[in-house]
Design a protein around this motif. Structure first.
Motif, PDB file in Angstrom:
ATOM      1  N   ARG A 117       0.842  -1.194   0.000  1.00  0.00           N
ATOM      2  CA  ARG A 117       0.000   0.000   0.000  1.00  0.00           C
ATOM      3  C   ARG A 117       0.874   1.239   0.000  1.00  0.00           C
ATOM      4  O   ARG A 117       2.012   1.216   0.463  1.00  0.00           O
ATOM      5  CB  ARG A 117      -0.952  -0.011   1.199  1.00  0.00           C
ATOM      6  N   TYR A 118       0.338   2.302  -0.571  1.00  0.00           N
ATOM      7  CA  TYR A 118       1.049   3.580  -0.585  1.00  0.00           C
ATOM      8  C   TYR A 118       0.177   4.616   0.112  1.00  0.00           C
ATOM      9  O   TYR A 118      -1.036   4.652  -0.091  1.00  0.00           O
ATOM     10  CB  TYR A 118       1.303   4.051  -2.022  1.00  0.00           C
ATOM     11  N   ILE A 119       0.818   5.449   0.902  1.00  0.00           N
ATOM     12  CA  ILE A 119       0.107   6.569   1.543  1.00  0.00           C
ATOM     13  C   ILE A 119       0.258   7.780   0.627  1.00  0.00           C
ATOM     14  O   ILE A 119       1.370   8.131   0.237  1.00  0.00           O
ATOM     15  CB  ILE A 119       0.736   6.918   2.917  1.00  0.00           C
ATOM     16  N   GLY A 161      -1.015  -1.964 -10.706  1.00  0.00           N
ATOM     17  CA  GLY A 161       0.017  -2.492  -9.819  1.00  0.00           C
ATOM     18  C   GLY A 161       1.007  -3.449 -10.452  1.00  0.00           C
ATOM     19  O   GLY A 161       1.698  -4.183  -9.740  1.00  0.00           O
ATOM     20  N   LYS A 162       1.142  -3.421 -11.781  1.00  0.00           N
ATOM     21  CA  LYS A 162       2.096  -4.340 -12.430  1.00  0.00           C
ATOM     22  C   LYS A 162       3.530  -4.072 -11.970  1.00  0.00           C
ATOM     23  O   LYS A 162       4.251  -4.994 -11.588  1.00  0.00           O
ATOM     24  CB  LYS A 162       2.036  -4.208 -13.956  1.00  0.00           C
ATOM     25  N   SER A 163       3.923  -2.798 -12.025  1.00  0.00           N
ATOM     26  CA  SER A 163       5.297  -2.473 -11.624  1.00  0.00           C
ATOM     27  C   SER A 163       5.484  -2.766 -10.139  1.00  0.00           C
ATOM     28  O   SER A 163       6.526  -3.282  -9.726  1.00  0.00           O
ATOM     29  CB  SER A 163       5.616  -1.007 -11.911  1.00  0.00           C
ATOM     30  N   THR A 180       3.107  -7.136 -20.037  1.00  0.00           N
ATOM     31  CA  THR A 180       2.992  -6.641 -21.411  1.00  0.00           C
ATOM     32  C   THR A 180       1.567  -6.186 -21.695  1.00  0.00           C
ATOM     33  O   THR A 180       0.611  -6.641 -21.049  1.00  0.00           O
ATOM     34  CB  THR A 180       3.401  -7.721 -22.432  1.00  0.00           C
ATOM     35  N   HIS A 181       1.451  -5.265 -22.651  1.00  0.00           N
ATOM     36  CA  HIS A 181       0.120  -4.896 -23.144  1.00  0.00           C
ATOM     37  C   HIS A 181      -0.168  -5.606 -24.466  1.00  0.00           C
ATOM     38  O   HIS A 181      -1.236  -5.451 -25.028  1.00  0.00           O
ATOM     39  CB  HIS A 181       0.048  -3.382 -23.369  1.00  0.00           C
ATOM     40  N   ASN A 182       0.823  -6.368 -24.936  1.00  0.00           N
ATOM     41  CA  ASN A 182       0.716  -6.987 -26.257  1.00  0.00           C
ATOM     42  C   ASN A 182       0.044  -8.365 -26.147  1.00  0.00           C
ATOM     43  O   ASN A 182       0.667  -9.348 -25.753  1.00  0.00           O
ATOM     44  CB  ASN A 182       2.121  -7.099 -26.864  1.00  0.00           C
TER      45      ASN A 182
HETATM   46  N1  LIG Z   1       5.853   5.290  -4.458  1.00  0.00           N
HETATM   47  C1  LIG Z   1       4.552   5.488  -4.645  1.00  0.00           C
HETATM   48  N2  LIG Z   1       3.870   6.334  -3.857  1.00  0.00           N
HETATM   49  C2  LIG Z   1       2.545   6.524  -4.046  1.00  0.00           C
HETATM   50  N3  LIG Z   1       1.805   5.886  -4.974  1.00  0.00           N
HETATM   51  C3  LIG Z   1       2.430   5.031  -5.775  1.00  0.00           C
HETATM   52  C4  LIG Z   1       3.844   4.790  -5.662  1.00  0.00           C
HETATM   53  N4  LIG Z   1       4.183   3.866  -6.611  1.00  0.00           N
HETATM   54  C5  LIG Z   1       3.048   3.563  -7.273  1.00  0.00           C
HETATM   55  N5  LIG Z   1       1.999   4.266  -6.780  1.00  0.00           N
HETATM   56  C6  LIG Z   1       0.611   4.174  -7.249  1.00  0.00           C
HETATM   57  O1  LIG Z   1       0.225   2.813  -7.197  1.00  0.00           O
HETATM   58  C7  LIG Z   1      -0.551   2.457  -8.340  1.00  0.00           C
HETATM   59  C8  LIG Z   1       0.087   1.279  -9.061  1.00  0.00           C
HETATM   60  O2  LIG Z   1       1.315   1.704  -9.643  1.00  0.00           O
HETATM   61  P1  LIG Z   1       2.147   0.764 -10.625  1.00  0.00           P
HETATM   62  O3  LIG Z   1       3.303   1.563 -11.109  1.00  0.00           O
HETATM   63  O4  LIG Z   1       2.435  -0.506  -9.953  1.00  0.00           O
HETATM   64  O5  LIG Z   1       1.084   0.553 -11.803  1.00  0.00           O
HETATM   65  P2  LIG Z   1       1.245  -0.216 -13.202  1.00  0.00           P
HETATM   66  O6  LIG Z   1       0.117  -1.174 -13.277  1.00  0.00           O
HETATM   67  O7  LIG Z   1       2.615  -0.724 -13.345  1.00  0.00           O
HETATM   68  O8  LIG Z   1       1.001   0.956 -14.229  1.00  0.00           O
HETATM   69  P3  LIG Z   1       1.611   1.216 -15.698  1.00  0.00           P
HETATM   70  O9  LIG Z   1       1.087   0.116 -16.578  1.00  0.00           O
HETATM   71  O10 LIG Z   1       1.054   2.552 -16.058  1.00  0.00           O
HETATM   72  O11 LIG Z   1       3.103   1.226 -15.557  1.00  0.00           O
HETATM   73  C9  LIG Z   1      -0.663   3.723  -9.184  1.00  0.00           C
HETATM   74  O12 LIG Z   1      -1.916   4.309  -8.908  1.00  0.00           O
HETATM   75  C10 LIG Z   1       0.455   4.591  -8.688  1.00  0.00           C
HETATM   76  O13 LIG Z   1       0.126   5.948  -8.816  1.00  0.00           O
END
Ligand SMILES: Nc1ncnc2c1ncn2[C@@H]1O[C@H](COP(=O)(O)OP(=O)(O)OP(=O)(O)O)[C@@H](O)[C@H]1O
Length: 229
Positions: A16-18, A49-51, A205-207
């Motif tokens: 979770r992120y604050i 949340g992939k990344s 991936t989006h592909n």
């Molecule tokens: N360090 C952080 N602090 C606050 N919010 C964050 C942080 N890192 C990610 N988020 C939020 O968490 C959510 C998920 O982020 P993440 O980068 O995992 O998405 P993603 O699915 O990889 O997106 P994309 O395909 O656009 O790269 C997003 O809403 C992002 O704004």
């Protein structure tokens, strides 16, 4: 006989992120097991949340709950040094942009992580040569990144990611920066390498065409990992 274990296992992972007054619950108990030689496609809309998942699985971020097992080893209780060591040993990353070192040749880019790990130069060069040849770059060992095509650069980045023979490969849009034909070719070599090395791979991936060639497709829904319908 020993029971087989997944090379990567996420169990009830929370993240979770604050943000100001709000708490963003990105992962709410995500489970994922990836076996040696298996390629999982992670397909989910932007911002789900992939990344976050890849960074948590890759020991770059600590989960707020749950456990991440890499090569059967629980990682949450490890200190930063222990996590870094395990990451260097067992996890390879490939990103959308190759991030190769511009002043070094293809071979040197693949040699460097092995030297950092402590391998003798000669052995590191031999492995780099083998890997690059496997990926179709046997004639390009001494080219610098700027002297390579986009697809070739990305194949060098793949070789670098697996230079230290990790058990897990995590990739974030590894072909996202390439034209469709080149993407298809790079992806084919990536699949061949994962199979030959029995890596456990998660590829965001989006592909959808590329994803269809992986073993299974998952997505993130309400903070958990579910099969993609
Ligand atoms: N360090 C952080 N602090 C606050 N919010 C964050 C942080 N890192 C990610 N988020 C939020 O968490 C959510 C998920 O982020 P993440 O980068 O995992 O998405 P993603 O699915 O990889 O997106 P994309 O395909 O656009 O790269 C997003 O809403 C992002 O704004």
């Amino acid at each position: 006989m020993a029971t087989p274990h997944p090379a990567l296992f996420l169990s009830r992972v929370e993240r979770r992120y604050i943000q100001g007054d709000a708490t963003l619950e990105i992962l709410r108990g995500a489970d994922l097991a990836v076996w040696p030689g298996e390629i999982v496609a992670l397909i989910a809309p932007s911002g789900t949340g992939k990344s976050t998942l890849l960074h948590t699985a890759g020991l770059l971020e600590r989960p707020d709950g749950g456990e991440v097992y890499v090569a059967s080893q629980p990682t949450v209780a490890l200190d930063d040094g222990g996590r870094t060591r395990l990451r260097r040993l067992e996890i390879g990353f490939v990103y959308q942009f190759h991030h190769l070192l511009a002043d070094f040749s293809a071979q040197e880019n693949v040699v460097l992580p092995q030297l950092i790990r402590g391998l003798p130069r000669r052995e590191a060069e031999r492995r780099a040569g083998e890997l690059l040849s496997f990926l179709g770059l046997g004639e390009r060992l001494h080219h610098r990144p700027a002297e390579l095509s986009g697809g070739e650069q990305q194949r060098v980045a793949i070789a670098r990611a697996v230079a230290n023979a990790p058990r897990v490969l995590l990739a974030d849009e590894p072909t996202g920066n390439l034209d469709p034909k080149t993407a298809d070719h790079v992806f084919s070599t990536l699949i061949a390498l994962v199979r030959a090395s029995r890596l456990a791979a998660v590829i965001a991936t989006h592909n959808l065409d590329l994803a269809a060639r992986m073993d299974r497709c998952v997505t993130i829904r309400d903070g958990i990992i579910v099969p993609l319908d």
